[in-house]
Enzyme design. Structure first.
Site, PDB file in Angstrom:
ATOM      1  N   GLY A 107      51.322  94.707  85.063  1.00 30.78           N
ATOM      2  CA  GLY A 107      49.773  94.185  85.150  1.00 30.78           C
ATOM      3  C   GLY A 107      49.558  92.801  84.664  1.00 30.78           C
ATOM      4  O   GLY A 107      50.182  91.953  84.947  1.00 30.78           O
ATOM      5  N   ASP A 150      49.539  91.510  81.796  1.00 29.32           N
ATOM      6  CA  ASP A 150      50.695  91.051  80.818  1.00 29.32           C
ATOM      7  C   ASP A 150      51.877  90.406  81.482  1.00 29.32           C
ATOM      8  O   ASP A 150      52.357  89.646  81.105  1.00 29.32           O
ATOM      9  CB  ASP A 150      51.129  92.545  80.049  1.00 29.32           C
ATOM     10  CG  ASP A 150      51.876  92.378  78.834  1.00 29.32           C
ATOM     11  OD1 ASP A 150      52.077  91.111  78.324  1.00 29.32           O
ATOM     12  OD2 ASP A 150      52.217  93.336  78.093  1.00 29.32           O
ATOM     13  N   THR A 200      41.585  98.812  81.728  1.00 27.90           N
ATOM     14  CA  THR A 200      41.041  99.410  83.047  1.00 27.90           C
ATOM     15  C   THR A 200      42.017  99.626  84.102  1.00 27.90           C
ATOM     16  O   THR A 200      41.729  99.736  85.201  1.00 27.90           O
ATOM     17  CB  THR A 200      39.529  98.519  83.693  1.00 27.90           C
ATOM     18  OG1 THR A 200      40.134  97.301  83.750  1.00 27.90           O
ATOM     19  CG2 THR A 200      38.645  98.604  82.420  1.00 27.90           C
ATOM     20  N   TYR A 241      45.845 101.609  81.585  1.00 30.34           N
ATOM     21  CA  TYR A 241      45.471 102.506  80.406  1.00 30.34           C
ATOM     22  C   TYR A 241      43.997 103.283  80.817  1.00 30.34           C
ATOM     23  O   TYR A 241      43.493 104.018  80.139  1.00 30.34           O
ATOM     24  CB  TYR A 241      45.133 101.521  79.246  1.00 30.34           C
ATOM     25  CG  TYR A 241      46.293 101.237  78.236  1.00 30.34           C
ATOM     26  CD1 TYR A 241      47.808 101.806  78.754  1.00 30.34           C
ATOM     27  CD2 TYR A 241      46.101 100.540  77.335  1.00 30.34           C
ATOM     28  CE1 TYR A 241      48.514 101.394  78.066  1.00 30.34           C
ATOM     29  CE2 TYR A 241      47.097 100.118  76.568  1.00 30.34           C
ATOM     30  CZ  TYR A 241      48.393 100.526  76.994  1.00 30.34           C
ATOM     31  OH  TYR A 241      49.576 100.233  76.344  1.00 30.34           O
TER      32      TYR A 241
HETATM   33  N1  AR6 Z   1      44.236  88.074  86.112  1.00 31.54           N
HETATM   34  C1  AR6 Z   1      43.129  89.037  85.563  1.00 31.54           C
HETATM   35  N2  AR6 Z   1      43.283  90.215  85.931  1.00 31.54           N
HETATM   36  C2  AR6 Z   1      44.277  90.958  85.986  1.00 31.54           C
HETATM   37  C3  AR6 Z   1      45.564  90.302  86.424  1.00 31.54           C
HETATM   38  C4  AR6 Z   1      45.488  88.787  86.618  1.00 31.54           C
HETATM   39  N3  AR6 Z   1      46.552  88.020  86.851  1.00 31.54           N
HETATM   40  N4  AR6 Z   1      46.639  91.113  86.888  1.00 31.54           N
HETATM   41  C5  AR6 Z   1      46.010  92.479  86.737  1.00 31.54           C
HETATM   42  N5  AR6 Z   1      44.601  92.147  86.229  1.00 31.54           N
HETATM   43  P1  AR6 Z   1      46.334  96.338  83.191  1.00 31.54           P
HETATM   44  P2  AR6 Z   1      45.799  97.930  80.646  1.00 31.54           P
HETATM   45  C6  AR6 Z   1      43.494  93.375  85.968  1.00 31.54           C
HETATM   46  O1  AR6 Z   1      46.904  97.432  83.539  1.00 31.54           O
HETATM   47  O2  AR6 Z   1      44.928  98.664  81.567  1.00 31.54           O
HETATM   48  C7  AR6 Z   1      50.539  96.406  80.875  1.00 31.54           C
HETATM   49  O3  AR6 Z   1      51.863  96.978  81.160  1.00 31.54           O
HETATM   50  C8  AR6 Z   1      43.785  94.744  86.383  1.00 31.54           C
HETATM   51  O4  AR6 Z   1      43.373  94.911  87.637  1.00 31.54           O
HETATM   52  O5  AR6 Z   1      47.080  95.032  83.139  1.00 31.54           O
HETATM   53  O6  AR6 Z   1      45.077  97.231  79.493  1.00 31.54           O
HETATM   54  C9  AR6 Z   1      50.720  96.285  79.093  1.00 31.54           C
HETATM   55  O7  AR6 Z   1      51.851  95.862  78.702  1.00 31.54           O
HETATM   56  C10 AR6 Z   1      43.023  95.558  85.409  1.00 31.54           C
HETATM   57  O8  AR6 Z   1      41.336  95.361  85.797  1.00 31.54           O
HETATM   58  O9  AR6 Z   1      45.979  96.472  81.452  1.00 31.54           O
HETATM   59  C11 AR6 Z   1      50.449  97.749  78.678  1.00 31.54           C
HETATM   60  O10 AR6 Z   1      51.530  98.554  78.738  1.00 31.54           O
HETATM   61  C12 AR6 Z   1      43.231  94.721  84.028  1.00 31.54           C
HETATM   62  O11 AR6 Z   1      43.615  93.403  84.351  1.00 31.54           O
HETATM   63  C13 AR6 Z   1      49.347  98.186  79.494  1.00 31.54           C
HETATM   64  O12 AR6 Z   1      49.656  97.490  81.116  1.00 31.54           O
HETATM   65  C14 AR6 Z   1      43.686  95.519  83.219  1.00 31.54           C
HETATM   66  O13 AR6 Z   1      44.996  96.125  83.669  1.00 31.54           O
HETATM   67  C15 AR6 Z   1      47.995  98.007  79.399  1.00 31.54           C
HETATM   68  O14 AR6 Z   1      47.076  98.419  80.261  1.00 31.54           O
END
Ligand code: AR6
Length: 180
Positions: free
Chosen positions: A38, A40, A124, A127
């Site tokens: 994601g 991260d 979102t 998680y």
């Molecule tokens: N810019 C902005 N938002 C983004 C980007 C980007 N480049 N890429 C994805 N998103 P997630 P979580 C959005 O899964 O739910 C990781 O593996 C995405 O569409 O990144 O907090 C960590 O290491 C979504 O709306 O984070 C943890 O293990 C939002 O970012 C776990 O995922 C959050 O999605 C954290 O899960």
């Protein structure tokens, strides 16, 4: 969409957080702080190895807390890593933990003299926190922070895709109209 809260700006944009030129971007990390998918994964790829090197020395991060590193090769000078709650149905303190992510990230920014911060939509993605609910918590928490402190001048939510953008836009309209 942009609103003014006391002397600060709160804005919503659709885009990629790794491209933002602000003092700090916030990472939706996990408790290990050692990377993941994601947003991260995108931040570590774009920022390069200096971020992971610093993360390794931080000893992880509790859910709801936040820790700062360099921004490496990113346009942002710093990354603030926070750990959102995994959604378990809403009765496991998810709301308070998510609010804490936003509050602690802004506190860490202030402690480091930073004035502009960009957030993704924490929790979102992987998680599974429901988007509309997460948007309400995120915006209300940031609004309350900006009402109580004047040091942060800009908070930008960078929403990845139209669905996230629309959820935050609706939540901000409701919040500013006093409906939330
Ligand atoms: N810019 C902005 N938002 C983004 C980007 C980007 N480049 N890429 C994805 N998103 P997630 P979580 C959005 O899964 O739910 C990781 O593996 C995405 O569409 O990144 O907090 C960590 O290491 C979504 O709306 O984070 C943890 O293990 C939002 O970012 C776990 O995922 C959050 O999605 C954290 O899960």
């Amino acid at each position: 969409m942009q609103v003014t809260i006391e002397q600060s700006k709160l804005e919503l944009v659709e885009g990629d957080i790794t491209k933002q030129s602000v003092d700090a971007i916030v990472n939706a990390a996990n408790t290990s702080l050692l990377g993941g998918g994601g947003v991260d994964g995108a931040i570590h790829r774009a920022g390069g190895p200096a971020i992971l090197e610093e993360c390794k020395r931080l000893g992880g991060c509790e859910t709801g807390d936040a820790k700062i590193t360099t921004g490496g090769n990113l346009p942002a000078r710093h990354v603030i890593h926070t750990v959102g709650p995994v959604w378990h149905g809403g009765r496991s303190g998810e709301r308070e933990k998510l609010a804490s992510c936003y509050r602690r990230s802004l506190e860490v920014a202030r402690e480091n003299g930073l004035t502009s911060v960009a957030f993704p939509s924490i929790s979102t993605g992987a998680y599974r926190y429901p988007l509309d609910e997460a948007a309400k918590v995120a915006l209300r928490t940031v609004k309350e922070y900006l009402e109580a402190h004047t040091d942060i001048e800009l908070v930008r939510f960078v929403l990845f895709g139209p669905e996230s953008y629309r959820a935050y836009e609706q939540a901000l309209e409701d919040l500013t109209a006093g409906r939330a």
